[in-house]
Motif scaffolding. Structure first.
Motif, PDB file in Angstrom:
ATOM      1  N   ARG A 673      47.603 159.500 -16.240  1.00 42.98           N
ATOM      2  CA  ARG A 673      47.596 158.131 -16.754  1.00 42.98           C
ATOM      3  C   ARG A 673      48.704 157.304 -16.080  1.00 42.98           C
ATOM      4  O   ARG A 673      48.482 156.163 -15.707  1.00 42.98           O
ATOM      5  N   ARG A 674      49.838 157.962 -15.953  1.00 50.20           N
ATOM      6  CA  ARG A 674      50.965 157.268 -15.323  1.00 50.20           C
ATOM      7  C   ARG A 674      50.585 156.830 -13.918  1.00 50.20           C
ATOM      8  O   ARG A 674      50.788 155.703 -13.504  1.00 50.20           O
ATOM      9  N   GLU A 675      49.992 157.780 -13.181  1.00 49.91           N
ATOM     10  CA  GLU A 675      49.669 157.500 -11.786  1.00 49.91           C
ATOM     11  C   GLU A 675      48.642 156.389 -11.664  1.00 49.91           C
ATOM     12  O   GLU A 675      48.783 155.493 -10.835  1.00 49.91           O
ATOM     13  N   ILE A 676      47.596 156.441 -12.467  1.00 56.17           N
ATOM     14  CA  ILE A 676      46.533 155.450 -12.286  1.00 56.17           C
ATOM     15  C   ILE A 676      47.028 154.055 -12.618  1.00 56.17           C
ATOM     16  O   ILE A 676      46.683 153.069 -11.935  1.00 56.17           O
ATOM     17  N   PHE A 677      47.918 153.975 -13.621  1.00 56.85           N
ATOM     18  CA  PHE A 677      48.396 152.627 -13.927  1.00 56.85           C
ATOM     19  C   PHE A 677      49.456 152.146 -12.935  1.00 56.85           C
ATOM     20  O   PHE A 677      49.565 150.953 -12.674  1.00 56.85           O
ATOM     21  N   GLU A 678      50.181 153.114 -12.384  1.00 57.18           N
ATOM     22  CA  GLU A 678      51.061 152.737 -11.268  1.00 57.18           C
ATOM     23  C   GLU A 678      50.227 152.174 -10.133  1.00 57.18           C
ATOM     24  O   GLU A 678      50.568 151.159  -9.521  1.00 57.18           O
ATOM     25  N   ASP A 679      49.133 152.884  -9.841  1.00 59.81           N
ATOM     26  CA  ASP A 679      48.277 152.456  -8.724  1.00 59.81           C
ATOM     27  C   ASP A 679      47.680 151.080  -8.999  1.00 59.81           C
ATOM     28  O   ASP A 679      47.571 150.238  -8.113  1.00 59.81           O
ATOM     29  N   MET A 680      47.292 150.866 -10.246  1.00 65.70           N
ATOM     30  CA  MET A 680      46.693 149.583 -10.596  1.00 65.70           C
ATOM     31  C   MET A 680      47.726 148.467 -10.472  1.00 65.70           C
ATOM     32  O   MET A 680      47.438 147.394  -9.949  1.00 65.70           O
ATOM     33  N   LEU A 681      48.916 148.742 -10.965  1.00 66.47           N
ATOM     34  CA  LEU A 681      49.959 147.720 -10.878  1.00 66.47           C
ATOM     35  C   LEU A 681      50.314 147.469  -9.417  1.00 66.47           C
ATOM     36  O   LEU A 681      50.510 146.332  -8.989  1.00 66.47           O
ATOM     37  N   TRP A 682      50.350 148.560  -8.635  1.00 62.22           N
ATOM     38  CA  TRP A 682      50.609 148.394  -7.207  1.00 62.22           C
ATOM     39  C   TRP A 682      49.551 147.486  -6.583  1.00 62.22           C
ATOM     40  O   TRP A 682      49.869 146.570  -5.814  1.00 62.22           O
ATOM     41  N   ALA A 683      48.287 147.749  -6.885  1.00 66.62           N
ATOM     42  CA  ALA A 683      47.217 146.965  -6.280  1.00 66.62           C
ATOM     43  C   ALA A 683      47.326 145.498  -6.694  1.00 66.62           C
ATOM     44  O   ALA A 683      47.153 144.595  -5.864  1.00 66.62           O
ATOM     45  N   ALA A 684      47.628 145.267  -7.971  1.00 63.26           N
ATOM     46  CA  ALA A 684      47.766 143.879  -8.420  1.00 63.26           C
ATOM     47  C   ALA A 684      48.883 143.189  -7.648  1.00 63.26           C
ATOM     48  O   ALA A 684      48.748 142.034  -7.224  1.00 63.26           O
ATOM     49  N   LEU A 685      49.996 143.888  -7.434  1.00 64.87           N
ATOM     50  CA  LEU A 685      51.145 143.284  -6.760  1.00 64.87           C
ATOM     51  C   LEU A 685      50.929 143.125  -5.263  1.00 64.87           C
ATOM     52  O   LEU A 685      51.680 142.427  -4.599  1.00 64.87           O
TER      53      LEU A 685
END
Lengths: 694, 427
Positions: A673-685
């Motif tokens: 969960r941590r990783e996927i939301f990191e990835d999502m936040l990364w993509a948004a940024l």
């Protein structure tokens, strides 16, 4: 053939038309092969002297070099400029045969040019129109000189001028300024081109800005974009005025508010926040080129401190300018003194003239330093007269050898580079500045410059304010005012300048006026008619986030602030006085180098791409144990709520149903969960939508 | 040593397989060299930031007064009639492959900033715009589209004038950092800690989602540049050849030692590696040459040994690999240094007369062009303006010096600002 010859009126234009006196040939500062002409024939007397010296053979006119060279009667590095049979050659020959006078008795002098037809809009694809140029002489006579005039368009995508003085619609919608040059004079005529179908004109919104903008759009049949939604508006407003993103809470509150005048209210709020002064300080420090190498740490610290105080107090711009232009004293303690030099030396009068021209007159006078401005009325004399205004300042170093102390000397002369004679100081394009000995000439100049009716200052400041908010100046580039580069909306610029001058040069007043206009609040989403509009404000123009704003936004979203060891008082990079601080992210996102007065680059480069993809700093912030992501993940929010937070924090909007579905699917399938939301936040940024202000 | 047939064919390369030449060459490497040659020339530009003194490098004047000739003596080289400073044994060994220009003369008064811009772009600077560096202009004229960045900068740029200028930042060099660092990596070329290449791919998919749904204007020029830039970045990350090209640890340790374990040494080695692999221009910046004090000590201890070792071995290595004909190597700084040694045992700025070195594709081998007077203070023979220098470089590279590019405001700028190529230097 003229009955009474004038070299300036009859011969010089031929030399210009045939390209003899262009910069690449005999008009270069050193001439070519021993023959020097003035650039574009701006000094006919000098040209006549150069020609009469060796290039005329009055006994055998057809053996004159002036005739033989351009017709290739003898070898000529510039090739054949015109054949013997053409009128140009025949006029030259006839003039030499008539004794090659500089000016026959009673000869008329060229006084002006008239360009026809008057303003019109070409409406069919590829439509053409024949231009005509009349030379107007001192005796009232007129002559059609179209065939020997040189034309240029300031937007060839809109209108291109082809041989035969034919202007052709080139496909883009808009207006172009056509400059016609003949005999050392020029005249500008503007025309429009638009193949768009006529639209039923909706009532233009009232208000100074919208009236003018919509009138032009109607002329060109460009349909403006819809108003931006609340989410679009709040993000853009915050970035433009504050250089920060709205928080998710701010977005939610604003969007859900039912107050009818909420946008005007938000504008007022935002203009009072301290981040406004931070951003203005950065923008002006860029233009003033506050530089830690040249001003040293002591200098940039005092410059920044002073600038921030000025903008926090909303100092009227005339006072602001006068403080800079009349500063004295030690630069480590008196911020505005930094305007005048650096640790190495005081700026020369020439350097101050160039800088002052760009910053406060809105004119790139520097082109006239080495030669008369090729296309404008500014001559080398004008430029040096401006430089002479600033010749009194001297430095001496305080006990800290890197700090300078600005004092005034008695009058020192600025010498004209050609005549080597002292030049009289003049108000730009105007009269001589009279001062008593020992009086600070800069005071008189600053007073003239910042007077309400001064033709330069209010326009320059209004144009800059407009450009900072709208993405493009009404005169573009923002400091390149010239006749051949007219404003896209002259009446609007005058009105904005008048508004500024009439309200005590209050910058916030003008900003408020612009921000409340429908024009500012257009969506950036284009329609069929306006997706190629880059100058008429029918849609909001995307601007890439400046480096500091980007860096701070990442810190804000991830909840991991940056700290700057050398500047502990700076909480965000936008507050850093040191423009050379070794921060890779700022470098790669093209912070202003301040090496010259110019705008930041906004292109996205592969190095930026790499930094977005692989940047260690970004990853550290995303993975940070005390960052916002950790907070969110530990707060019991559902995947759906988390996704919303991410969109609101980065893009200042809620995800669409589709977007949320797709993200939920990914979150559901993820191992960590941590990783996927990191990835999502990364993509948004890293997304275009984040990296651009739109 | 490598021999070449008169028609340039490298048949004998194959004979040398298995024989250690300079440092051992494999068939794939030789083929790569041939490939590189086919693709047109590359430029390696070694910048001596601060300005190297002519009297202490290529224009020795042993018969001048002691406070002019300084502390160093000239030595003979592999080229008849060419001598250079005794601190340059490696360069002396390859002198028979160099063209040494002794009569450069700059119209600038000698400020670092202006002169650096002047000598990196070939155009006298003006206040309001930046001209393009040789590497930027060259790669612009080539107009390549490839995963490998066409123009790379090694170490830190020293002054303005190193990038695309008015051509735009897309022609700036891709900055590769310092290959002499332990565990050298190009900034951001490899994924950050904790993120595998696989995870990078997954992130890319999510990013595509975000970018796809954005509804603002696609045709806006600035926005439109975002996707290609990111594409280019991804290509660099996911193309093993690009990562490989910057992986200097793949070079044999012996070769790395030969170039010297210094910033300039490893920088030049990386440059050679890059041009072998499709990079068309590499600028290597070396600072420290502004020796207003302790000129001789600095040169002897800090500056000359690493530069000489790196440069001399670069030329030999390029030649060995059959790359010298397809690579133009340029070595220059922003000006020379004063003939008369000052009170601090230093030399100050001297733009009036200074030296530069050319080697490789398009220039002669073992030749001196131009001469200065007895004190190396004025050009006596065959003056070469900076514009002429620029014209020579572009002519050697095969670029039309009269070609024109336009600034954003439409002002036409020719590749060369009125200079003429120095025929005596061109092959």
């Amino acid at each position: 053939m003229p009955a009474r010859w004038s070299f300036a009126s009859h011969i010089s234009p031929i030399l210009t038309f045939a390209g003899c006196n262009q910069a690449a040939c005999h008009g270069s500062p050193v001439g070519k092969n021993g023959f020097k002409l003035s650039l574009y024939g701006q000094h006919p007397e000098k040209d006549y002297a150069a020609i009469a010296e060796k290039r005329l053979d009055r006994a055998a006119p057809a053996r004159s070099l002036l005739y033989l060279k351009p017709t290739m009667g003898v070898a000529h590095g510039g090739g054949r400029r015109f054949a013997k049979e053409l009128p140009e050659a025949r006029v030259l020959l006839a003039w030499i045969e008539a004794g090659a006078p500089m000016m026959s008795a009673g000869a008329a002098v060229l006084k002006g040019l008239d360009v026809t037809p008057p303003y019109r809009v070409l409406r069919k694809p590829g439509e053409t129109m024949k231009l005509a140029v009349s030379a107007v002489y001192s005796d009232g006579t007129r002559e059609d000189v179209t065939a020997r005039s040189i034309f240029s368009s300031n937007d060839e995508a809109v209108l291109k001028v082809e041989s035969g003085a034919v202007a052709r619609a080139a496909g883009s919608v808009g207006e172009a300024a056509i400059t016609a040059r003949y005999g050392g004079l020029m005249q500008v005529a503007t025309y429009g081109a638009s193949t768009l179908a006529a639209v039923k004109a909706s009532a233009a919104p009232a208000g100074l800005v919208d009236r003018e903008v919509y009138a032009k759009l109607a002329q060109l049949n460009i349909v403006p974009s819809e108003p931006a939604g609340d989410e679009e508006f709040i993000r853009r407003l915050y970035l433009d005025v504050l250089g920060v993103l709205p928080t998710p809470g701010e977005v939610r509150i604003f969007v859900s508010s039912k107050e009818p005048a909420k946008r005007a209210w938000l504008i007022d709020q935002v203009l009072e926040r301290p981040e406004y002064a931070d951003l203005q300080t950065l923008l002006w420090a860029d233009r003033l080129r506050s530089d830690s190498r040249f001003h040293r740490v002591g200098g940039v610290r005092s410059y920044y401190k002073w600038l921030r105080e000025e903008f926090a107090a909303n100092r009227p711009l005339d006072k602001f300018a006068r403080s800079l232009l009349t500063a004295t004293g030690a630069n480590y303690t008196n911020g505005p003194a930094n305007y005048w030099g650096n640790y190495d030396k005081i700026s020369t009068p020439v350097e101050v003239a160039i800088q002052t021209g760009q910053l406060f007159l809105g004119v790139r006078a520097g082109c006239a330093q080495c030669h008369d401005h090729p296309f404008e009325k500014w001559t080398q004399d004008d430029f040096y007269s401006l430089a002479a205004v600033f010749s009194q300042v001297v430095e001496f170093h305080t006990k800290n050898v890197q700090e300078f102390d600005l004092r005034l000397s008695a009058n020192r002369a600025v010498l004209h580079p050609v005549s080597k004679q002292p030049v009289e100081p003049r108000y730009f394009g105007a009269g001589v500045i009279e001062t008593t000995p020992g009086e600070d000439r800069r005071v008189a100049f600053a007073k003239w410059l910042t007077a309400k009716e001064n033709p330069y200052f209010a326009r320059a400041m209004a144009n800059l304010i407009w450009r900072n908010l709208m993405g493009r100046g009404l005169i573009h580039p923002v400091d390149d005012r010239r006749d051949s580069n007219p404003a896209t909306h002259e009446a609007l610029l005058e009105a904005l300048a008048g508004e500024l001058a009439g309200h005590g040069f209050d910058q916030k007043h003008l900003m408020r006026l612009i921000l409340n206009s429908r024009t500012y609040q257009h969506s950036s989403k284009a329609n069929e008619t306006n997706k190629l509009d880059f100058k008429y404000y029918s849609r909001a123009y995307p601007k890439r986030l400046p480096a500091e704003v980007y860096m701070d936004a990442v810190a804000q979203v991830t909840g991991v602030p940056d700290t700057f060891a050398a500047w502990p008082e700076a909480k965000r990079s936008v507050q850093l006085p040191d423009n050379r601080m070794n921060l890779y992210v700022l470098e790669v996102f093209q912070r202003n180098t301040r090496l010259q007065i110019c705008d930041r680059e906004e292109d996205v480069t592969p190095s930026q791409g790499l930094n977005l993809i692989n940047g260690q700093d970004l990853q550290k912030k995303l993975a940070h144990a005390d960052g916002r992501l950790t907070q969110w993940l530990g707060s019991g929010k559902t995947d759906s709520e988390l996704i919303e937070e991410i969109y609101l924090a980065t893009l200042s909007r809620r995800p669409t149903a589709q977007e949320k579905d797709r993200m939920l699917t990914r979150a559901g399938a993820a191992k960590s969960r941590r990783e996927i939301f990191e990835d999502m936040l990364w993509a948004a940024l890293s997304s275009r939508e984040f990296v651009f202000n739109h | 040593m490598l021999h070449r047939d008169c028609d340039g064919a490298r048949r004998r390369d194959f004979l040398r397989l298995g024989m250690l030449g300079f440092a051992g060459r494999s068939l794939p490497e030789l083929l790569a060299a041939q490939e590189a040659a086919k693709r047109g020339k590359s430029l390696i530009f070694l910048w001596l930031g601060g300005g190297a003194g002519q009297l202490d490098t290529y224009d020795m004047k042993p018969d001048s007064a002691s406070d002019i000739r300084g502390e160093f003596k000239p030595i003979s080289t592999s080229a008849d009639g060419i001598q250079m400073c005794e601190l340059m044994p490696h360069t002396a060994r390859v002198a028979n492959r160099l063209t040494i220009l002794r009569s450069l003369t700059s119209a600038d008064l000698g400020s670092h900033e202006r002169s650096s811009r002047y000598l990196q772009t070939g155009v006298l600077p003006v206040p309001n715009m930046d001209f393009a560096s040789f590497g930027s202009m060259y790669t612009k004229m080539l107009g390549l589209k490839q995963a490998m960045p066409p123009f790379v900068g090694v170490q830190r740029p020293i002054e303005r004038g190193y990038g695309g200028g008015f051509l735009g930042p897309q022609y700036d060099p891709f900055l590769a950092g310092d290959p002499n660092e332990k565990e050298y990596r190009v900034r951001d070329l490899l994924p950050p800690e904790g993120v595998s290449l696989d995870r990078l791919e997954r992130r890319r998919e999510i990013l595509d989602e975000f970018n796809r749904t954005w509804r603002a204007v696609e045709s806006d020029a600035k926005v439109a540049g975002y996707a290609p830039a990111l594409e280019q970045a991804y290509r660099m990350v996911f193309t093993p050849e690009v990562r490989d090209a910057f992986d200097i640890e793949k070079e044999p340790a012996k070769l790395r030692d030969a170039y010297g374990r210094t910033q300039v040494g490893q920088g030049l080695l990386l440059a050679r590696r890059l041009v072998e692999r499709g990079v068309k221009a590499v600028s290597v910046w070396m600072g420290g040459w502004d020796t207003h004090a302790d000129n001789f000590k600095s040169l002897r201890e800090k500056l000359m040994p690493p530069m000489d070792q790196g440069f001399g071995n670069l030329i030999a290595d390029l030649d060995d690999r059959g790359l010298l004909d397809s690579t133009l190597v340029v070595q220059v700084g922003e000006f020379g240094r004063t003939p008369r040694v000052n009170k601090s045992a230093g030399r100050d700025h001297w733009p009036k007369a200074f030296s530069a070195v050319l080697a490789g594709g398009g220039v002669k081998r073992g030749v001196i062009v131009g001469a200065t007077d007895a004190n190396a203070s004025e050009v006596k023979d065959r003056p070469i303006t900076v514009e002429d220098f620029s014209a020579t470089i572009f002519t050697a590279l095969g670029v039309n010096i009269n070609a024109v590019n336009h600034t954003a405001e439409g002002r036409p700028i020719s590749v060369v600002n009125g200079g003429k190529p120095v025929r005596e230097a061109l092959a």
